[in-house]
Structure formats: C-alpha cells, structure tokens
Design a protein around this motif. Structure first.
Motif, PDB file in Angstrom:
ATOM      1  N   ALA A 279       0.756  -1.029   0.078  1.00 33.55           N
ATOM      2  CA  ALA A 279      -0.107   0.092  -0.043  1.00 33.55           C
ATOM      3  C   ALA A 279       0.962   1.183   0.080  1.00 33.55           C
ATOM      4  CB  ALA A 279      -0.872   0.001   0.957  1.00 33.55           C
ATOM      5  N   SER A 280       1.963   1.339   0.622  1.00 36.48           N
ATOM      6  CA  SER A 280       2.804   2.420   0.859  1.00 36.48           C
ATOM      7  C   SER A 280       3.557   2.432  -0.424  1.00 36.48           C
ATOM      8  CB  SER A 280       4.006   2.109   1.972  1.00 36.48           C
ATOM      9  OG  SER A 280       3.566   2.346   3.246  1.00 36.48           O
ATOM     10  N   ILE A 281       3.892   1.453  -1.108  1.00 33.06           N
ATOM     11  CA  ILE A 281       4.551   1.636  -2.702  1.00 33.06           C
ATOM     12  C   ILE A 281       3.273   2.132  -3.356  1.00 33.06           C
ATOM     13  CG2 ILE A 281       5.349   0.399  -4.443  1.00 33.06           C
ATOM     14  CD1 ILE A 281       7.159   0.424  -2.180  1.00 33.06           C
ATOM     15  N   GLY A 282       2.165   1.702  -3.290  1.00 30.68           N
ATOM     16  CA  GLY A 282       0.907   2.303  -4.157  1.00 30.68           C
ATOM     17  C   GLY A 282       0.965   3.896  -4.055  1.00 30.68           C
ATOM     18  N   ALA A 283       1.185   4.372  -2.748  1.00 29.20           N
ATOM     19  CA  ALA A 283       1.050   5.732  -2.475  1.00 29.20           C
ATOM     20  C   ALA A 283       2.017   6.328  -3.138  1.00 29.20           C
ATOM     21  CB  ALA A 283       1.090   5.921  -0.837  1.00 29.20           C
ATOM     22  N   LEU A 284       3.293   5.748  -3.018  1.00 28.86           N
ATOM     23  CA  LEU A 284       4.477   6.250  -3.793  1.00 28.86           C
ATOM     24  C   LEU A 284       4.240   6.623  -5.094  1.00 28.86           C
ATOM     25  CD1 LEU A 284       7.398   7.242  -3.410  1.00 28.86           C
ATOM     26  CD2 LEU A 284       8.037   4.783  -3.793  1.00 28.86           C
TER      27      LEU A 284
END
Lengths: 329, 259
Positions: A279-284
């Motif tokens: 999810a954090s990579i998606g946000a990035l």
C-alpha cells in the motif's frame, strides 16, 4: 530458486516494479527539469505521504474485508475540530488535537459497530458517514465562522508540547513523510508478525471460519475502523499545522486515493490478501505521478488522463505479475 | 460563473406572483444558483441575499439545485463578465512589464474560470501558460513549487481563486520568491487580504459579489410590489481591484462576510 520464488509471490512485487517504472519514466522525461533534485523528491514524497498515511490503515481494513469511505470527510472534520477552537476560542493546540483524535476514535468505533451489528456492507455504512461528517463540517463551520475556511493557525503553534511531533521537517523531509514511514514499519510488523495480524487475514478471508476458531472478528474490525479514522486525523493534524489553514472541502476524495494506493500495492478489494508495504508503494506511485507531471512538458490539462492511464498500467502490470507468480508455484 | 448565477436569479423570480396582484403578502423570491454555500464566495452572495430579504421585507429561499430544467424569461444581468475581468488582470500585468506569465486554474472545465483565463491571456498578449492544479492544498502547493523549479524565469502569476492562490503563495514563500514575481488573484479570502496588506501579493480582483446577492432581491421585490424596474439590463459589479493600498478597509468588511 526458492528465495526467488518466495519473492515473486509477494503481493507487492508488481507495485515495486511499477514504482521503478514510473520513477524511470519521470527521470528520463523530467530529470533535467527538477524531478530528480532534493526539492523535487521532497515534493512528491510529501504528496505520497498524504496518501500513504491513509493507505497503510486502509490496507489493513481491506485485508479484513471492509472499506472506509468516510476518511476523506474525517480529514475535513478533524481539521476544523483543531482549527476552529484554536483560532476562534483560544484553546491550546494540544487540547484541540486530543479532542480531534478522541472524536475520530468515536466515529471509527461507531462505523465499525454498525457494520458488525447490522452486517450491512461497510461500503454503504461509511458512505453515509462520508456525507454525515462532511455535512456537519459544512454546517457547523459556517454557523461558527460564517466562512468556509479557517486560517491563521501559525500564530498559535509555538511552544505547544504536542505540536512538535506533528510539525517540522527532520533531515529536510516533512514530518508527514516520517509518520508515513513509521506507520508502514509498525503496521507492517503488526500484520505479519503478531497474532492480531493473523486475525486480520482470517477476518477478511473467511469471517465465519475465523469466528469458529476463536478469532474475535468483531473486535478486529471495529478496531481497524478506529485506526482508519485516527490516521485520517493524523493526516489532518499534520496538514493543518503545516499549511496553517483548513477548509471544509479538505480531504475530499482522499478515501478513493487511499483505496487506489492499496489496490495498486497488491491488496485485493475482496479482502484476505495484501500488504502494508505494498500500500505504501502504491501511495508512492500515486504521489510520483501526481507531482511528476508538473515537471514534464505535458500540458496539465491532460493531468487526469495521464493519471488514469498510469494507474491502469500499474494495476495491469501488478495483476499480470501476480498471476504469473502464482502459476509458477 | 456569476453571469449564469444572475440570469438564474432573474429567471427564478419571474415565476413569482404576477405584478398585477400588487402583493398584499410578502414578495416570495427564490434564488437559484449553481454555487454551493460551502464555497466562501457564495457565502458572501448569500449574505447579500439575506440582507436584502431583511431590507425589503421579502421571503427569500436560497437553492442550489443539481439540475436546471426550468426555462424562464430574464429581466436583467447583475454581475461580472468573467472574460472582461480576466482581460483587466492581463492588461494590469502588462502595464507592470510582465511578458511571461502563468495562470493557475484550480478547476479546468469550469466555464467561468476558463473565460477568466482566456481573458487574461488576451489582455496580457504575451506568453501565458495555463497550469491546471487540483483542489488539494498540499498537492497544489507542491505542484506549483515544481513548476517554479522548472520555470525560474516566470514574471507574473495569476490565480483564478483563493483555492489556487493560497497554495501558490506558500510555494513562493518557500522558494524565497515573494515580491520578485507579480502575483495577482481572483476573489478574496482572509489569507489573500493579509498577503495584500503585507505586499506579498500585488492585486486581487474583487467582483463585490455581496451586491450580486443583494441588488437582484431588492430589484425584484420592488418589481413584484410596485412593478418598478430600473431602465438597464446589465449592472456590472466588477471587476474592482483590491491592492496593498486599500487592503485594510476590505479586511474589516471581509470579517463581516460582506466582501
């Protein structure tokens, strides 16, 4: 080989590949125009952090099989709960911040309790909260301020004991970025290394079976709704302090961006599968695309079309890689 | 934007009681707009409407429907021509020596804002780029910071509303460029007024929208009660320019929701 296969079946593999692709794309197209500078990096990381703070908690909730559409409205509400008492009634900021967090926990509890009690889809319950929270924010703000924007927070912040942990820019990166990274680590650890993390997977995989083996499904879900509301308040707090102002529309559509981040990061809309790191990579990815375009020569009128195309590409790549990886098992 | 509002206002009122009835009871006026009250601009319009309702003794309803499906006549236009106002801003910057400018549009596709942008382009006559940003403060501020990095030679900035100008102001502050670039905006907000007062901005275009709410209700109530109507079909309420010189007075009125 075993190590490689283990890597390939991780949910975030597609997202990491897509993130590298997006980074390379903007480095080539806009690298010479400031995208690769420290300031350019700090810029898109801050926007990514705004998505990421929400997305990491939304990912947990999605893995547990539920949605929270009310977090965008929660941002607007929390911002006003902090800004109005401080700027209009002279409350110390720490008190207003604590009240905002307490309020968000109550709202989150209420959302979760309703979902668990009624067994209605959380999509519908939290859609109602989305309108309720936004509507009350409009109504009360205008009644109190006769205006839709509260500004001038800056004058009240210095020396407050609680403001310090929500403001500033250690090592040149805005505090929201550090909160995002911290939450990713902590929640990622909770998901994969604690019994509570197992319960989250179990609740979203098959709630009935989970209940039968003694997983407190209701408690898990309610606590996750409280978490999403609290992270929305965390984001609102850092933004109100950073920008010095808020308005009644703040956070609109943030819930969809958080869900988009989680899905790009390999979380399934159906629950039971996913990761916080993804999810954090998606946000990035979302943050890089949203800010990167302003460093390119692409006409900004095409902003939404470019954003949509890149999101679609990221999701398709993600899906393709995951299916190949699962087949290879 | 406002043109549409004013027409709609006149439209709405014409399905009130016929003039010959010479209203024994209070005139009943429905204000129909496309502007949400959540927008601070429309809140001032609404304050004008409410003041006029009090002053004229009318019953007034304020409505912002999703759809417009009634066709009615039109008596008068009270408002600001967006294109003309944008052109005024362009000419003002041109006179200050600006040849290369950026226009920050926070809502591309909004016909009123697009007309402002087109007017600005035509008025300046130089190199104008339209920068489409969003409504989110952080995203908008960082996007503009990126734009400044990419275009260090920009001479003038026009934002089409406070939603665009407040983040742009912070981006300028962070880049240490306040005062080095001519910076104007449409519409007022407390932050915009303070920035004008501190000379961090050069001008704000004010269309005195209080009058856009106030005047039509007064006109219509007299029309309904006595059949009286002034003899013009267009009353411009703007553009007026708020500058560092008159910012202080405007700040006081703004606190009361009048500007």
């Amino acid at each position: 080989m075993a190590a490689l296969r283990k890597l390939l079946v991780r949910p975030e593999l597609g997202a990491v590949t897509a993130a590298i692709g997006v980074f390379v794309f903007f480095s080539i197209v806009a690298g010479s125009r400031g995208f690769l500078t420290t300031q350019g990096t700090a810029n898109y990381l801050e926007v990514a952090a705004a998505h990421g703070i929400l997305a990491v908690s939304v990912a947990l909730l999605m893995i547990a099989g539920e949605f929270d559409l009310s977090i965008g409205s929660m941002i607007g509400a929390a911002g006003m709960i902090i800004a109005i008492p401080v700027t209009k009634f002279g409350w110390p900021p720490w008190l207003a911040i604590l009240v905002a967090f307490a309020f968000s926990l109550v709202v989150g509890y209420f959302n979760g309790w309703l979902v668990v009690k009624t067994r209605l889809p959380s999509f519908i319950i939290t859609l109602a909260s989305l309108y309720l929270l936004r509507g009350f924010t409009f109504g009360l703000t205008i009644a109190l301020l006769n205006y839709t924007r509260a500004s001038g927070m800056g004058a009240f912040l210095s020396g407050d004991p609680l403001v310090a942990i929500f403001s500033g820019a250690p090592l040149g990166l805005k505090i929201s970025i550090w909160w995002w990274l911290g939450l990713t680590v902590v929640l990622g650890w909770v998901l994969f290394r604690t019994p509570y993390g197992n319960w989250i997977f179990a609740a979203g995989g098959d709630a009935l079976a989970a209940r039968n083996v003694g997983v407190p499904v209701a408690r898990v879900k309610i606590s996750l709704f409280m978490l999403t509301a609290a992270t929305a308040t965390l984001l609102a707090t850092t933004q109100v302090i950073d920008t010095g102002s808020t308005d009644v529309l703040r956070g609109e559509l943030a819930e969809l961006e958080a869900i988009a981040s989680a899905v790009i990061g390999g979380n399934l809309l159906t629950g039971g599968y996913g990761s916080v790191f993804g999810a954090s990579i998606g946000a990035l990815i979302l943050g890089m695309v949203q800010q990167g375009i302003f460093y390119t020569n692409i006409d900004t009128n095409w902003f939404k079309a470019v954003l949509g195309a890149m999101l679609l590409a990221a999701v398709l790549l993600n899906n393709y890689l995951r299916q190949r990886a699962l087949r290879s098992r | 934007l406002k043109a549409k509002f004013s027409v709609a206002l006149a439209l709405a009122a014409s399905f009130v009681l016929p003039v010959s009835a010479f209203a024994q009871k209070k005139p009943h006026i429905i204000v129909v707009t496309h502007g949400q009250v959540s927008d601070s601009f429309w809140l001032v319009v609404k304050n004008g409407v409410e003041q006029a309702a009090k002053d004229s003794g009318s019953e007034v309803e304020y409505r912002a429907p999703e759809k417009f499906d009634k066709k009615l006549g039109c008596l008068m236009h009270v408002g600001q021509e967006e294109y003309v106002a944008g052109k005024g801003a362009g000419e003002r910057m041109k006179a200050q020596g600006v040849t290369k400018a950026v226009c920050i549009n926070q809502e591309v596709g909004n016909a009123g804002l697009d007309a402002r942008a087109k007017g600005f382009k035509d008025g300046l006559g130089g190199d104008v780029e339209i920068l489409a940003v969003g409504m989110d403060f952080t995203q908008s501020r960082n996007a503009f910071a990126g734009y400044l990095q990419k275009n260090p030679n920009i001479e003038g900035i026009l934002a089409l509303g406070p939603t665009g100008s407040e983040p742009a102001l912070q981006a300028l502050q962070q880049a240490g460029k306040v005062g080095k670039v001519k910076f104007g905006t449409f519409d007022l907000s407390p932050t915009v007024l303070q920035a004008l007062d501190k000379k961090e901005m050069d001008f704000a275009i004010d269309q005195q929208q209080f009058l856009q709410g106030y005047l039509p209700v007064i006109f219509l109530s007299n029309y309904i009660k006595y059949g009286l109507l002034i003899a013009t079909n267009s009353i411009p309420t703007g553009p007026g320019f708020v500058t560092p010189e008159n910012a202080k007075q405007v700040i006081e009125l703004s606190k009361k929701g009048i500007r």
